[in-house]
Design a protein around this motif. Sequence first.
Motif, mmCIF file in Angstrom:
data_model
loop_
_atom_site.group_PDB
_atom_site.id
_atom_site.type_symbol
_atom_site.label_atom_id
_atom_site.label_comp_id
_atom_site.label_asym_id
_atom_site.label_seq_id
_atom_site.Cartn_x
_atom_site.Cartn_y
_atom_site.Cartn_z
ATOM 1 N N ILE A 113 0.857 -1.187 0.000
ATOM 2 C CA ILE A 113 0.000 0.000 0.000
ATOM 3 C C ILE A 113 0.888 1.230 0.000
ATOM 4 O O ILE A 113 1.877 1.298 0.740
ATOM 5 N N ASP A 114 0.544 2.201 -0.833
ATOM 6 C CA ASP A 114 1.292 3.455 -0.896
ATOM 7 C C ASP A 114 0.315 4.611 -0.736
ATOM 8 O O ASP A 114 -0.743 4.647 -1.385
ATOM 9 N N PHE A 115 0.666 5.551 0.137
ATOM 10 C CA PHE A 115 -0.208 6.692 0.436
ATOM 11 C C PHE A 115 0.619 7.967 0.432
ATOM 12 O O PHE A 115 1.710 8.011 1.018
ATOM 13 N N THR A 116 0.120 8.986 -0.239
ATOM 14 C CA THR A 116 0.775 10.294 -0.252
ATOM 15 C C THR A 116 -0.268 11.384 -0.069
ATOM 16 O O THR A 116 -1.298 11.399 -0.769
ATOM 17 N N LYS A 117 0.010 12.299 0.852
ATOM 18 C CA LYS A 117 -0.861 13.452 1.058
ATOM 19 C C LYS A 117 0.015 14.667 1.327
ATOM 20 O O LYS A 117 0.957 14.595 2.120
ATOM 21 N N ARG A 118 -0.256 15.761 0.656
ATOM 22 C CA ARG A 118 0.453 17.010 0.924
ATOM 23 C C ARG A 118 -0.385 18.181 0.455
ATOM 24 O O ARG A 118 -1.284 18.041 -0.377
ATOM 25 N N ASP A 119 -0.064 19.370 1.005
ATOM 26 C CA ASP A 119 -0.731 20.600 0.589
ATOM 27 C C ASP A 119 -0.263 21.011 -0.806
ATOM 28 O O ASP A 119 0.758 20.540 -1.314
ATOM 29 N N GLY A 120 -0.991 21.939 -1.392
ATOM 30 C CA GLY A 120 -0.675 22.389 -2.730
ATOM 31 C C GLY A 120 0.538 23.305 -2.766
ATOM 32 O O GLY A 120 0.811 24.059 -1.824
ATOM 33 N N TYR A 121 1.281 23.237 -3.870
ATOM 34 C CA TYR A 121 2.435 24.111 -4.062
ATOM 35 C C TYR A 121 2.015 25.521 -4.490
ATOM 36 O O TYR A 121 2.814 26.448 -4.411
ATOM 37 N N MET A 122 0.772 25.678 -4.941
ATOM 38 C CA MET A 122 0.346 26.953 -5.499
ATOM 39 C C MET A 122 -0.420 27.764 -4.458
ATOM 40 O O MET A 122 -0.965 27.220 -3.485
ATOM 41 N N GLU A 123 -0.445 29.077 -4.670
ATOM 42 C CA GLU A 123 -1.072 29.976 -3.702
ATOM 43 C C GLU A 123 -2.555 29.667 -3.522
ATOM 44 O O GLU A 123 -3.111 29.832 -2.430
ATOM 45 N N SER A 124 -3.213 29.224 -4.576
ATOM 46 C CA SER A 124 -4.634 28.908 -4.499
ATOM 47 C C SER A 124 -4.901 27.612 -3.749
ATOM 48 O O SER A 124 -6.048 27.299 -3.418
ATOM 49 N N GLY A 125 -3.865 26.826 -3.491
ATOM 50 C CA GLY A 125 -4.019 25.507 -2.908
ATOM 51 C C GLY A 125 -3.965 24.395 -3.939
ATOM 52 O O GLY A 125 -4.005 23.205 -3.585
ATOM 53 N N ALA A 126 -3.888 24.749 -5.221
ATOM 54 C CA ALA A 126 -3.780 23.754 -6.278
ATOM 55 C C ALA A 126 -2.413 23.077 -6.236
ATOM 56 O O ALA A 126 -1.485 23.552 -5.577
ATOM 57 N N TYR A 127 -2.293 21.972 -6.992
ATOM 58 C CA TYR A 127 -1.053 21.195 -7.080
ATOM 59 C C TYR A 127 -0.811 20.465 -5.760
ATOM 60 O O TYR A 127 0.290 20.441 -5.222
ATOM 61 N N SER A 128 -1.879 19.843 -5.229
ATOM 62 C CA SER A 128 -1.781 19.076 -3.991
ATOM 63 C C SER A 128 -1.953 17.587 -4.308
ATOM 64 O O SER A 128 -2.302 17.216 -5.432
ATOM 65 N N LYS A 129 -1.735 16.754 -3.297
ATOM 66 C CA LYS A 129 -1.874 15.319 -3.470
ATOM 67 C C LYS A 129 -2.679 14.716 -2.337
ATOM 68 O O LYS A 129 -2.555 15.122 -1.183
ATOM 69 N N ASP A 130 -3.492 13.735 -2.677
ATOM 70 C CA ASP A 130 -4.180 12.894 -1.707
ATOM 71 C C ASP A 130 -4.433 11.566 -2.421
ATOM 72 O O ASP A 130 -5.523 11.283 -2.899
ATOM 73 N N ASP A 131 -3.382 10.764 -2.526
ATOM 74 C CA ASP A 131 -3.371 9.585 -3.395
ATOM 75 C C ASP A 131 -3.144 8.325 -2.586
ATOM 76 O O ASP A 131 -2.408 8.322 -1.594
ATOM 77 N N ILE A 132 -3.760 7.249 -3.053
ATOM 78 C CA ILE A 132 -3.532 5.948 -2.435
ATOM 79 C C ILE A 132 -3.519 4.884 -3.524
ATOM 80 O O ILE A 132 -4.256 4.975 -4.510
ATOM 81 N N ALA A 133 -2.644 3.910 -3.357
ATOM 82 C CA ALA A 133 -2.554 2.797 -4.296
ATOM 83 C C ALA A 133 -2.340 1.521 -3.508
ATOM 84 O O ALA A 133 -1.632 1.508 -2.500
ATOM 85 N N ALA A 134 -2.957 0.434 -3.977
ATOM 86 C CA ALA A 134 -2.822 -0.861 -3.318
ATOM 87 C C ALA A 134 -2.539 -1.918 -4.370
ATOM 88 O O ALA A 134 -3.125 -1.892 -5.464
ATOM 89 N N ARG A 135 -1.656 -2.851 -4.041
ATOM 90 C CA ARG A 135 -1.244 -3.873 -4.997
ATOM 91 C C ARG A 135 -1.184 -5.230 -4.310
ATOM 92 O O ARG A 135 -0.787 -5.341 -3.150
#
Length: 711
Positions: free
Chosen positions: A204-226
């Motif tokens: 299982i792989d999980f990534t979450k982070r805030d956005g790089y852009m001032e508006s909050g865009a370019y963020s991650k909230d991803d999960i993958a399972a294999r």
Amino acid sequence: MKSGRKIQLIGASAIALMLAGAAQAQDTTPQSEAATGGLEEIVVTAQKRSENIQKTPAAVTAFTGNALVQSGTTDLRAVQNIVPGARFQQEGATTQVILRGVGSNLDFGAIEPTVAFNVNGIFTPREGTSQPLFDLDRIEVLPGPQGTLYGRNALGGTINISFKRPTHDLETSAVLEGGNYDLMHATVVQNVPLGEGVAARAAIDFTKRDGYMESGAYSKDDIAARLGLLFDRTEGFTAYLWGQYTKRDGSPSNLVNKGFDPVTGQFSKDAFLRDRPWDDLRVGAFADPSALPFGQPIAEKQKYNLYNFGAQFDLEVADGVTLTYVPGYFHLDSNSSYWLGVIPDYKEDNYRLITQELRLSGNSDRLNWLAGLYAYTQKTYGYSFVGKASGPFGFIASGVLHHRVKGIAAFGQATYDLNDAWRLTAGGRLSYDKRKGSGISPDVGNPLFTFEKSFKRFDYKIGTEFDVSPTAMVYLTYQTAYQPGTFNEAPSTPTFSNLINSPKLSSITGGFKSRFLDNTLQINVEGFYYKYNDLLLQAYDASKPYNQVFNAKAETYGVQIDTVFQPTPDDRLSASLGYLHARNKEFAVPGLAAFEGLSLPYAADWTINVAYHHDFHLSNGYIRPAVDARYESTYFADFVHTPGTNQKPTWRENASITYFADTNKWSAGLWIKNITNKAVIAATAAAGIPGPATAYLEEPRTYGARVTFNF
């Protein structure tokens, strides 16, 4: 320029670059896994058989999964930092893949990539390139046309991803990371033996982070399972089955304005509207309602649900002869909203792909061979809309409502040893592909269009290798590749055909691979010449609702030098130097003569990769500081070199310091990427308000801590 003169220039460049020094990306394998008597041997499967990378007659770049973890590489976009002459750059849910200037920067529903991305030997469509990379055995990057073994969409090369297979050991491992922008990343892997000859591996792989852009865009909230299953109870038979699910949430990146200086009010090719280029909001005069037809950019949403499944069955049918069957299924539903500067955009892509490959391979004292059959059926839907229906304007940018491409191929390749030092290789592939599509044209009035056509092609490869010494080999190869033709999103008329001809590429590559100084110094050099016919290009004209995709001719030549020096078990220096002359030559539509001779999109003339690490030993482990850097000379994002679509020459640097326990059971360290916070463009186009371009950006400076466990 005469062909003989071109070859002379390639050879002269190779000599000059070798004198300049150069090399390959850093191998960050922990010391306990590396050879202590010099450079380790790396086994690759680029030619669909296991062989030493130093005996593979091509400039293959390979990395182990452990090396990727320690370098912080978690997706394909980060791999470009450690691969010579490559651009793997974000474009929403897609990763544009460009090797030695060959790649596609068109993301329409009927346009396919020109570099093949394969997961466990199974071709993966364009939007699948953004799936996370975790629990990998290795990644291999093979530049140049690979039409014989890999078929369609391998004009520019292949990228092969291999997952770690289940083993018969009970194993638990994890990677935990935290960093700025509130980064949280974790990979957890459990390997379980299930009895004699049966094992399972879950990750299982999980990534979450805030956005790089001032508006909050370019963020991650991803999960993958294999989940992977291995059956090898019966001697001579192995079955490996796997499945993976990936879900991506978060907010897609917005594009920022590029090429306009807010201080002078004039176009300036390197300028951004804000001091911090990742700031996508508008202030001052640029916040005037007339400059914000839809309001301020915001962090939008995306939907990305990917299911991919595959298997590999290997049966030894005779001594030295193996029958292999590789089926695969790819299912993706993806849509996202984002902002082109201050204009909202929506894009949707859906894929259903079934692939099957059956091959027979064998080897004897002098002959290595394989022969196979390949079949696929791919159904896609691609739609994008610029603006909003309720806004001042809006239009369809792409409307491929139904698209199906299917094909079959027969292929084979054999290498014969003339003697202990000299080998000859020959191969061929006969392909039949059929494409059918329909949809709504972006052109005036949005007329309906249809397309249906079949394509046939024979690609081939001829090569020779010679061992100058036990540790040095020279080689020369000629090979071709093609991609089935496609269509413009407009109806055919008596004076206009919506057919886009099949892109075709042929190449001559030659080089040598060698090791010196008691196996501590490796120098590999490859020169190449590509002839590219019917390259797909598009000239953007904002006054037209639809911009036709057309064919062109291009010429590419250059040299790549990879060097690794390990003078002691504790020191490793690697570097790569690449020169690339990728130029368009002739266009299939009139009025573009002024742009002949300009470089292809995202094709920097010079790239340099350097890396170094040293191990400091303690009583119960060792500390490894590591640094690496990448240089690219200037490049443009379109073939007409629109101001604002250029990237100025740039160095980007990364560093880390990691403690490894002698038991190899755990490690802990700190890392920083893009130390000097350079803004580097990714997918970029001539558009925007005020323009002249809008650009995706690669990641800003990031830093954090990493801990790994392996029990």
